[in-house]
Design an enzyme around this catalytic site. Structure first.
Site, PDB file in Angstrom:
ATOM      1  N   HIS A  47      -7.129 -15.347 -14.823  1.00 10.82           N
ATOM      2  CA  HIS A  47      -7.553 -13.952 -14.993  1.00 10.82           C
ATOM      3  C   HIS A  47      -8.975 -13.930 -15.547  1.00 10.82           C
ATOM      4  CE1 HIS A  47      -7.751  -9.824 -16.290  1.00 10.82           C
ATOM      5  NE2 HIS A  47      -6.549  -9.581 -15.781  1.00 10.82           N
TER       6      HIS A  47
ATOM      7  N   ALA B 189       0.881  -1.169   0.000  1.00 12.29           N
ATOM      8  CA  ALA B 189       0.000   0.000   0.000  1.00 12.29           C
ATOM      9  C   ALA B 189       0.916   1.215   0.000  1.00 12.29           C
ATOM     10  CB  ALA B 189      -0.910  -0.008   1.220  1.00 12.29           C
TER      11      ALA B 189
ATOM     12  N   GLY C 183     -10.566 -12.003 -17.308  1.00 10.25           N
ATOM     13  CA  GLY C 183     -10.777 -11.488 -18.665  1.00 10.25           C
ATOM     14  C   GLY C 183     -10.499 -12.492 -19.776  1.00 10.25           C
TER      15      GLY C 183
ATOM     16  N   GLY D 259       1.861   5.067  -1.302  1.00 14.62           N
ATOM     17  CA  GLY D 259       1.172   6.305  -1.693  1.00 14.62           C
ATOM     18  C   GLY D 259      -0.284   6.234  -1.276  1.00 14.62           C
TER      19      GLY D 259
ATOM     20  N   TYR E 275      -2.571   4.323  -1.971  1.00 15.94           N
ATOM     21  CA  TYR E 275      -3.195   2.999  -1.863  1.00 15.94           C
ATOM     22  C   TYR E 275      -3.434   2.571  -0.415  1.00 15.94           C
ATOM     23  CZ  TYR E 275      -2.991   1.909  -6.861  1.00 15.94           C
ATOM     24  OH  TYR E 275      -3.198   1.891  -8.225  1.00 15.94           O
TER      25      TYR E 275
ATOM     26  N   GLU F 269       3.316  -9.608 -13.860  1.00 14.98           N
ATOM     27  CA  GLU F 269       2.321 -10.570 -14.338  1.00 14.98           C
ATOM     28  C   GLU F 269       2.832 -11.313 -15.589  1.00 14.98           C
ATOM     29  OE1 GLU F 269      -2.113  -9.871 -13.862  1.00 14.98           O
ATOM     30  OE2 GLU F 269      -1.854  -9.489 -16.002  1.00 14.98           O
TER      31      GLU F 269
END
Ligand code: UD2
Length: 312
Positions: A188, A77, A190, A79, A81, A259
């Site tokens: 994934h 995490a 998608g 910034g 995030y 990835e």
């Protein structure tokens, strides 16, 4: 990783082949005739492809709780995030390996923004300070370097399993022991339905270490959730780190950062469990009929606002 003794990795001493269950456990009789018929629940190298309806939570939890593994969850995490931490941990406490020993290793440049969340028994948070970044690509890839270092420094003495996860997501349903194996990767969302392998967004430039040529490939895996035995995960995280360093020397960055390296590795070093997209869906997409349960979902976010160098 040098093994100093057998203590730091209990996995080696587990009787892995012996799936021991309590006597007297009440559960539905398994059937050889009924099951999921709308999806494939085996890969062509014969390991489970896990969907709702392919396991009995009672049975699998009973077996794995006997091993009482220590599970590390490595998240970043950096910034803005940090805003995602609270929901991720709160819902993780409700749904992620409930009843198991879990430590969240939160890597952040804003330790003061790590929220206080009530944790279950045997569950902990460890904060690891990392530098801020000016490019989101550096955070995403930097995860491989920092995770490698944290494993070498602390996690190797503290965990048996390790998961790498994106922080901008929320647990909605059980994510349990059915996800555990030597190396578990998530399809994934998608690209899991009849996408021809040559349309997967693999790295296609031969100069990159993540290169996969046309005509090759099994599945496209997400880098937002992956896990396995500590030693196997260490090897893989370090591999992604080293390959991205090699790429940097050659002035190339893989198309989907770590990835892409992960997908190349998993093509030639097959995972021992493949998890369906139930294990990482996205609030951006409608939930189709074959996804009976969304276990984690990636949040919709304003990329331009939340990232240090703007959008995609
Ligand atoms: C996708 C992948 C992600 C990674 C990335 C590579 C999904 C759901 N996620 O994510 O795993 O492969 O593409 O391009 O497919 N982070 C920070 N601070 C930042 C930027 C990132 O802490 O400024 C961390 C944070 O934990 C975040 C993760 O890196 O969850 C991934 O970054 P992202 O969510 O911005 O990337 P996204 O959604 O394109």
């Amino acid at each position: 990783m040098e093994k100093k003794n057998n203590e730091h990795c209990k996995v080696d001493s587990w009787k892995i082949g012996e799936l021991i269950m309590d006597s007297g456990l009440k559960y539905a009789q398994p059937s050889t005739q009924t099951g999921r018929t709308d999806v494939n629940s085996l890969t062509n190298w014969n390991v489970p492809l896990v969907w709702e309806g392919t396991f009995d939570p009672l049975v699998i939890d009973d077996i794995y709780k006997k091993m009482d593994p220590r599970v590390a969850v490595v998240v970043f995490a950096v910034g803005k995030y940090t805003r995602f931490l609270k929901k991720f941990i709160e819902t993780g406490e409700k749904y992620f390996l409930v009843g198991f020993r879990v430590t969240y290793y939160i890597h952040t440049d804003r330790a003061n923004e790590v929220p206080k969340v009530e944790l279950g028994k045997g569950r902990n948070i460890t904060i690891v300070t990392v530098p801020s970044a000016t490019r989101w690509q550096d955070v995403v890839l930097g995860r491989m370097k920092w995770a490698t270092l944290t494993i070498e420094k602390t996690i190797n003495k503290e965990a048996d399993y390790l998961f790498m996860m994106d922080i901008d997501s929320v647990f909605h349903n059980r994510f349990g022991a059915e996800s555990l194996s030597r190396l578990s990767a998530v399809l994934h969302r998608g690209y899991y339905k009849n996408t021809p392998r040559d349309s997967f967004p693999y790295e296609r430039r031969p100069l990159s270490k993540a290169y996969i040529s046309a005509g090759e490939g099994d599945y496209y895996y997400t880098a937002a959730v992956w896990g396995g035995y500590l030693e196997d995960m260490y090897k893989l995280v370090k591999y992604c780190y080293e390959m991205s360093e090699e790429d940097a020397k050659n002035k190339i960055e893989a198309v989907w950062q770590e990835e892409s390296h992960l997908n190349r590795y998993l093509l030639y070093n097959k995972p021992t469990k493949v998890l369906s997209p139930e294990y990482l869906w996205s609030d951006y997409d409608k939930v189709p009929g074959d996804i009976k349960v969304v276990r984690i979902s990636q949040l919709v976010k304003n990329y331009a606002e939340v990232r240090p160098n703007g959008g995609q």
